[in-house]
Write a protein that holds these residues in place. Structure first.
Motif, short mmCIF file in Angstrom:
data_model
loop_
_atom_site.label_atom_id
_atom_site.label_comp_id
_atom_site.label_asym_id
_atom_site.label_seq_id
_atom_site.Cartn_x
_atom_site.Cartn_y
_atom_site.Cartn_z
N LYS A 197 1.07 -1.12 0.34
CA LYS A 197 0.14 0.01 -0.27
C LYS A 197 0.76 1.23 -0.04
O LYS A 197 1.76 1.74 0.25
N TYR B 292 0.09 5.72 0.52
CA TYR B 292 -0.60 7.13 0.99
C TYR B 292 0.46 8.41 1.19
O TYR B 292 1.58 8.03 0.27
N TYR C 11 -4.29 9.42 6.91
CA TYR C 11 -3.77 8.70 5.85
C TYR C 11 -4.77 8.52 5.49
O TYR C 11 -5.37 7.04 5.95
N PRO D 126 -4.95 4.95 3.41
CA PRO D 126 -4.50 4.02 2.12
C PRO D 126 -4.89 3.47 0.61
O PRO D 126 -6.00 3.44 0.77
N HIS E 68 -11.95 5.77 4.31
CA HIS E 68 -10.38 4.30 4.33
C HIS E 68 -9.68 5.52 5.25
O HIS E 68 -8.90 4.59 6.15
N ASN F 80 -8.45 6.15 9.46
CA ASN F 80 -8.58 5.52 10.42
C ASN F 80 -9.47 6.19 11.88
O ASN F 80 -8.86 7.53 12.21
N VAL G 252 0.14 2.92 8.43
CA VAL G 252 -0.77 1.84 7.23
C VAL G 252 0.37 0.45 7.34
O VAL G 252 1.84 0.17 6.71
N SER H 102 3.26 -0.46 3.87
CA SER H 102 3.12 0.60 3.02
C SER H 102 4.53 1.15 3.19
O SER H 102 5.01 1.17 3.94
#
Length: 185
Positions: free
Chosen positions: A101, A103, A120, A122, A166, A168, A176, A179
């Motif tokens: 991933k 970000y 963030y 992801p 998306h 958190n 993440v 990532s």
């Protein structure tokens, strides 16, 4: 020409509604919508035109954002090699993606969101996407970095998903898993 007042803002029900597949050949109305969306992005990145018409700069615009439930979006940005990616994707799909991933460390923005949303978002670091051009030609693209993020952001719009869905909720800057942040941000 699409202006900021034509772009609907968060809270509007169309932004939470799944867009419909578009049949080919495109109607004149669909062709005009496609070219108007791409024209907005090009104009929004031109400082003189953007200032004259009060346009917020954007790299992507989905049909939902101009209150049309059609599965199409426009992208206008450079890839990592400085090559211009400028196209309208009709009936787009992600056919494969990386496990890794990525970000944007500073977060994502959206022409339909008039506020900063920290956190963030992801995204898959690399994707293979399929879509149709305005002429009905099928295209397959491998994207990474910002173009991959932008493609996923716009595809989410077509599915009624906002970028901040998306993030958190408990800890917007939680690491993440699996990532790497997008470089150069």
């Amino acid at each position: 020409m699409i202006l900021m007042e034509d772009i609907i803002r968060e809270g509007h029900p169309t932004l939470r509604t799944r867009a419909q597949e578009i049949p080919f050949p495109l109607t004149e109305e669909d062709q005009k919508l496609a070219s108007d969306m791409l024209e907005y992005l090009i104009n929004s990145q031109n400082p003189e035109i953007a200032q004259k018409y009060g346009l917020r700069s954007g790299i992507g615009l989905a049909a939902n954002q101009v209150n049309s439930l059609k599965r199409m979006f426009a992208l206008h940005l450079e890839n990592d090699n400085g090559e211009l990616l400028s196209f309208v994707a009709i009936n787009p799909k992600i056919v494969s993606h990386s496990v890794e991933k990525t970000y944007i460390p500073t977060g994502e923005g959206c022409l339909s969101v008039d506020r900063q949303v920290p956190g963030y978002v992801p995204r898959y670091a690399r994707i293979t996407a399929k879509f149709f051009t305005i002429d009905g030609e099928e295209k397959k693209l491998r994207l990474k970095g910002l173009p991959a993020i932008a493609f996923q952001h716009e595809l989410d719009h077509l599915n009624g998903i906002m970028f901040y869905d998306h993030i958190n909720k408990e800890n917007p800057f939680a690491p993440v898993p699996n990532s790497l942040p997008l470089d150069g941000e």
